[in-house]
Each structure stands twice: as structure tokens, then as C-alpha cells.
Design an enzyme around this catalytic site. Structure first.
Site: not given
Ligand code: NAI
Length: 396
Positions: A52, A54, A77, A113, A141, A237, A276-277
Site C-alpha cells: 500500500s 513506498g 491500513e 496482519d 514490509l 542504521y 522519503v517514505t
């Protein structure tokens, strides 16, 4: 049917509203990119886990409209409730469904889920209903938590260093000020939890249950997404808790590849560019790096948005007629333009110099801010934000 004028409600990296018309326009842009940059055919059935937003949303658009696939998507969502808008991902997929139907493509969305056994079984039923074996499974995910499907334990994912506490520059998204932030070291439990949520265990479970159900084509390929990035973000990261999870994801890819390559398929991790997500905006330090990176890459003419990255990944590496080119650790690299030594040297030079006063001169901070708002359907050109819009939407 409720209509409302919807405005952004933003705090930090969270936006609690979303605009259906803006989200729909974003999805049409992704579809245009997919159509222009792809051959139009080549994939039969595709499953996208994390469909949904990115990279997963771009993978879905590219599969459906760039390669003529039918698809099943899995997402988590919230639909609209009264005049309270749905989440952006919900509106994204509502438009994807409209466009898929108009183009004669079949798309089924399972909103639940992805970590649960029940959703995996629903996806298998939906894939069986499409009647063609799966050629590609995209695992995309990004989640803060995972409920263990067997023990009901709730695992949490954190973004923390594994070595010493890390102090570095970051940008406060509420005040637009560059400041220092210190992120404390993760505990052993936090590291283990992050690996459980964002590592490869669930990806492997998906492939195993799909394989046992007989829905995968022998030549099926699967891809999951990873990130490496520059030294300044390593403590938070790649050398942090999320990096440990990505190491696990990458090791899982190599393990799955041994199995899937036997019948002509394959499993790979693709290392993608920082974009950018919703997921990346939540990581401290990274938005400031992204602002500098975007400006340097735009100046060099090598900047790509999510849709362009995924179209290039499919065209050059993932589509069935291509054999992916891998690095020494077996990974696909579409972060190659980001990690170009000239780009990195310039970003690093600006990193050392950046402060609140020169943020917009050295970095594309407005590009970051607009990119963030666009994730939720705001500041999208051509959308009339003063007009009331239909709030409810359907994934069918
Ligand atoms: P995103 O936040 O834009 O999308 C996450 C997706 O996961 C959404 O579709 C959401 O509905 C779905 N999702 C989350 N929890 C779920 C659950 N329990 N069940 C079903 N669906 C669920 O994330 P983004 O940034 O596209 O990340 C996808 C992958 O790409 C992640 O593995 C991330 O680490 C990786 N990546 C991201 C980069 C970036 O700069 N954004 C760079 C390189 C890799």
C-alpha cells in the site's frame, strides 16, 4: 457518503490525515512511470506483501501496469470511519483497484496482519482464485511490531545503535532546526525484537507456506528490500538494530536462493536508495541525510523517486528475462547512484557544514518536506484542497 475538506495534521514524522484525491494522483503518477519504463508484459501473477505504500506500492504498480500481471497485495491500513479519513495506503490502493479494473487487470487486496497465519492463508486462497502460478513475490514490509503467529509474543522494532550511544546532527521536523541528537544503545532484547520484526523470518515463512500450497511457479523469484547508506548513518542504521535485521534478511535471501534456484527461480535482496517514505521519515538523522542527498543527486541529474527506482529494478534485474547482477554478498544494488563516490563525497562535505541557517542552501529540505506531505496526498499538483472530497473508499 461523507464528504469533507481534508487538511494535513502533522506532528514530527506522523501525519494523521490523508487526502484521497492526492493519493489517487500519486498512484496515477506511479502507473504512468511503470507504463513508460517497462515492456508492458512478462509477468503472470505477482504477490506483494506491503503493497500500500513506498517500495511495495511501486512494485505493485510496476507489476500490474509495466508487466501485465494480475496481483494479490497484502497491507495493514485503516479504512475511513464516518468523516474521518482512511490512511494514505488505503486511498493509494483504492485508486490502484480503480485503475486495475479499468485496464482489465485483476487485483485482490488483503488488508490484515501479514505476520499472521490467517492472512497468509487468505493470500493463498486469493492466488489460487487467480488460477496462474506466482512468478514474483515482493516482500516489502516496514512495521514497528510483529505479533508472533505461534506464541502471540509481541516483538518491537527499534532504531538504535548497537555500539556506543550515537550523537549526530538531525533535523527537527516540527521546527525545521538542525540540532544534535543522542540515541542510546539498544538492549539485547531490543536487538532481538528488531530482527524478529524486520529480519527474514517472516519472508521465509511466506515462501514456505506458498510453496507448500503449490501456488509458486517453479521459476518464481522473490525479492525483499534493504538499505546500506553512508558512514554518518551507520551507527543508527546499518551498524544498528535495523542493520542487524537487514543482515538477517540478506542471509535469509541467500538461503532461499539456494532452494529456489534449483528449479530456475531465485531469491534476492535489493539494496535500494534512501527515499522519503513513512518508514524512513521515522528514523532519526536520516531525513537530514536525505535532504542533502536529494539536492546533490538532483544537481547531478541522478535523483530517482520510489517509482523510478522500482521501474529500473524490474527492467534491469528482476523481470524474468534478466539475470540479476549481484554484489559480492549476493545482493542487487539499485543504490548504486546514491553510493557513487562523487555523490557521497559531496554529501559528506555538506553534512559537516549543515546547520539551521544553511539547511535550504545545502540541502533539498523543501523537497523532503513536500515529499513527506505527498505521501499522505497533500501538496500534490493539480489537486483542489479547498474542495470537499468523498472520504469513504473501497479496495475492490
Ligand atoms: P512504507 O512505510 O512506505 O510501507 C510499508 C508497507 O508495509 C505498507 O504497505 C504497510 O501497509 C505494510 N505493513 C506494515 N505492517 C504490516 C503488517 N503487519 N501487515 C501487512 N502489511 C504491513 O515502507 P518502505 O520505506 O517502502 O519500506 C519497505 C521496505 O523497503 C522495508 O524493508 C525498508 O527497510 C526497505 N527500504 C526502505 C528504504 C527507504 O529509504 N524508504 C531504502 C531501502 C530499503
Amino acid at each position: 457518503m461523507p464528504t469533507a475538506v481534508i487538511n494535513p495534521r502533522i506532528r514530527g514524522f506522523i501525519c494523521t490525515t490523508a487526502h484521497p484525491a492526492g493519493c489517487a494522483a500519486n498512484v496515477r503518477t506511479l502507473i504512468d512511470l511503470a507504463r513508460k519504463g517497462s515492456p508492458g508484459k512478462g509477468l503472470g501473477t505477482v504477490l506483494v506483501v506491503g503493497s500500500s505504500a513506498g517500495f511495495g506500492l511501486a512494485s505493485l504498480a510496476t507489476s500490474l501496469f509495466g508487466y501485465g500481471a494480475d496481483a494479490v497485495g497484502v497491507c495493514f491500513e485503516r479504512p475511513a470511519s464516518g468523516d474521518k479519513p482512511a490512511t494514505a495506503g488505503f486511498y493509494n490502493l483504492a485508486e490502484m483497484h480503480r485503475q486495475a479494473t479499468a485496464a482489465g487487470r485483476k487485483l485482490t487486496t488483503i488488508n490484515g496482519d501479514a505476520f499472521s497465519h490467517a492472512v497468509k492463508q487468505q493470500a493463498i486462497a486469493a492466488l489460487k482464485a487467480l488460477g496462474k502460478p506466482v512468478d514474483l513475490v515482493v516482500y516489502s514490509l516496514a512495521s514497528p511490531k510483529r505479533k508472533d503467529p505461534d506464541s502471540d509474543t509481541l516483538w518491537g522494532s527499534v532504531l538504535k545503535p548497537l555500539g556506543d550511544a550515537y550523537t549526530a546532527k538531525t533535523v527537527d521536523l516540527d521546527t525545521d532546526q538542525v540540532k544534535e541528537i543522542t540515541i542510546p544503545t539498544a538492549s539485547a532484547e531490543e536487538k532481538a525484537g528488531t530482527i524478529k520484526v524486520m529480519g527474514g523470518e517472516d519472508w521465509k515463512l511466506w515462501i514456505e507456506v506458498l510453496s507448500a500450497a503449490g501456488v509458486l511457479a517453479p521459476t518464481c523469484r522473490t525479492v525483499a528490500y534493504s538499505y546500506i547508506g553512508p558512514k554518518v548513518t551507520h551507527p543508527i542504521y546499518r551498524a544498528g538494530t535495523i542493520g542487524a535485521a537487514k543482515d538477517h534478511l540478506e542471509a535469509t535471501g541467500r538461503e532461499l536462493n539456494v532452494r529456489m534456484a534449483k528449479t530456475g527461480g531465485g531469491a534476492w535482496v535489493s539494496v535500494n536508495k534512501a527515499l522519503v517514505t513513512q518508514a524512513s521519515s521515522a528514523i532519526p538523522i536520516v531525513p537530514l541525510y536525505i535532504a542533502l542527498l536529494y539536492k546533490v543527486m538532483k544537481e547531478k541529474g541522478t535523483h530517482e523517486e520510489t517509482g523510478e527506482q522500482i521501474v529500473r529494478l524490474f527492467r534491469e534485474q528482476l523481470q524474468p528475462s534478466k539475470q540479476p547482477k549481484l554484489d559480492e554478498q549476493g545482493r542487487i544494488r539499485v543504490d548504486d547512484w546514491e553510493m557513487d563516490p562523487g555523490v557521497q563525497a559531496e554529501v559528506h562535505r555538506r553534512w559537516l557544514a549543515v546547520d539551521s541557517a544553511n539547511l535550504r542552501a545545502l540541502g533539498d529540505y523543501d523537497g523532503f518536506r513536500t515529499g513527506f506531505r505527498r505521501l499522505f496526498g497533500f501538496e500534490v499538483p493539480g489537486v483542489d484542497y479547498a474542495a470537499p472530497v468523498e472520504v469513504s473508499a473501497e479496495l475492490a
